[in-house]
Design an enzyme around this catalytic site. Sequence first.
Site, PDB file in Angstrom:
ATOM      1  N   LYS A  39     -18.427 -40.724  -3.545  1.00 40.78           N
ATOM      2  CA  LYS A  39     -18.218 -39.770  -2.458  1.00 40.78           C
ATOM      3  C   LYS A  39     -16.867 -39.975  -1.774  1.00 40.78           C
ATOM      4  O   LYS A  39     -16.480 -41.089  -1.477  1.00 40.78           O
ATOM      5  CB  LYS A  39     -19.343 -39.958  -1.425  1.00 40.78           C
ATOM      6  CG  LYS A  39     -19.413 -38.923  -0.346  1.00 40.78           C
ATOM      7  CD  LYS A  39     -20.716 -38.164  -0.422  1.00 40.78           C
ATOM      8  CE  LYS A  39     -20.785 -37.017   0.555  1.00 40.78           C
ATOM      9  NZ  LYS A  39     -20.038 -35.848   0.206  1.00 40.78           N
ATOM     10  N   GLY A  44     -16.096 -47.824   0.139  1.00 43.16           N
ATOM     11  CA  GLY A  44     -15.779 -48.339  -1.197  1.00 43.16           C
ATOM     12  C   GLY A  44     -14.902 -47.385  -1.999  1.00 43.16           C
ATOM     13  O   GLY A  44     -13.970 -47.800  -2.698  1.00 43.16           O
ATOM     14  N   CYS A  45     -15.176 -46.097  -1.885  1.00 45.47           N
ATOM     15  CA  CYS A  45     -14.410 -45.087  -2.622  1.00 45.47           C
ATOM     16  C   CYS A  45     -12.986 -44.981  -2.090  1.00 45.47           C
ATOM     17  O   CYS A  45     -12.043 -44.775  -2.852  1.00 45.47           O
ATOM     18  CB  CYS A  45     -15.123 -43.736  -2.557  1.00 45.47           C
ATOM     19  SG  CYS A  45     -16.781 -43.801  -3.262  1.00 45.47           S
ATOM     20  N   THR A  46     -12.834 -45.151  -0.789  1.00 46.25           N
ATOM     21  CA  THR A  46     -11.500 -45.123  -0.190  1.00 46.25           C
ATOM     22  C   THR A  46     -10.700 -46.334  -0.667  1.00 46.25           C
ATOM     23  O   THR A  46      -9.548 -46.193  -1.092  1.00 46.25           O
ATOM     24  CB  THR A  46     -11.601 -45.093   1.353  1.00 46.25           C
ATOM     25  OG1 THR A  46     -12.306 -43.907   1.731  1.00 46.25           O
ATOM     26  CG2 THR A  46     -10.230 -45.102   1.996  1.00 46.25           C
ATOM     27  N   GLY A  49      -9.677 -45.859  -4.334  1.00 52.28           N
ATOM     28  CA  GLY A  49      -8.585 -44.896  -4.432  1.00 52.28           C
ATOM     29  C   GLY A  49      -7.266 -45.477  -3.949  1.00 52.28           C
ATOM     30  O   GLY A  49      -6.214 -45.262  -4.556  1.00 52.28           O
TER      31      GLY A  49
END
Length: 159
Positions: A39, A44-46, A49
């Site tokens: 998401k 974690g995704c930030t 990225g």
Amino acid sequence: MTVALGQPVSDFRANATSNKDVLLSALQGYNLVLYFYPKDSTPGCTTEGQDFRDYYEEFKAAKTVIFGVSRDSLKSHENFKANQNFPFELISDTDEELCKLFDVIKLKNMYGKQVLGIERSTFLIDKKGYLHKEWRKVSVAGHVQEVLNAANALNQIQD
């Protein structure tokens, strides 16, 4: 049909940020990293990225193109990309076509409930369109360096 190591990846078309239409066959001649994440704008995704962003020049030097993939909308992706200054595009897979091809939709526990979601996974596709390496159930710390090392090693084999 899902991907398999050492096999060609089925050609696919996908919509990405910056009004890009991504066609796998058009990327031949470059290695390709597809990293699937659950998401936009979550911790974690930030971090993942940002790690790809911070190593972007090294991936470019390794003739490797990066795409982040999630089920979020293009609008959500555009905001996420802009807020984090990502130099690479994000693919919106709202119909889960790529998620199914790469078999990344898994049953997960969220707040005590079973839900279907994206299992954090990364795939390295070589210059000829073959799946060279895959990472599943990815832990973010140190992951991007590992992918970069694999991309550099792949170039040694191919050149």
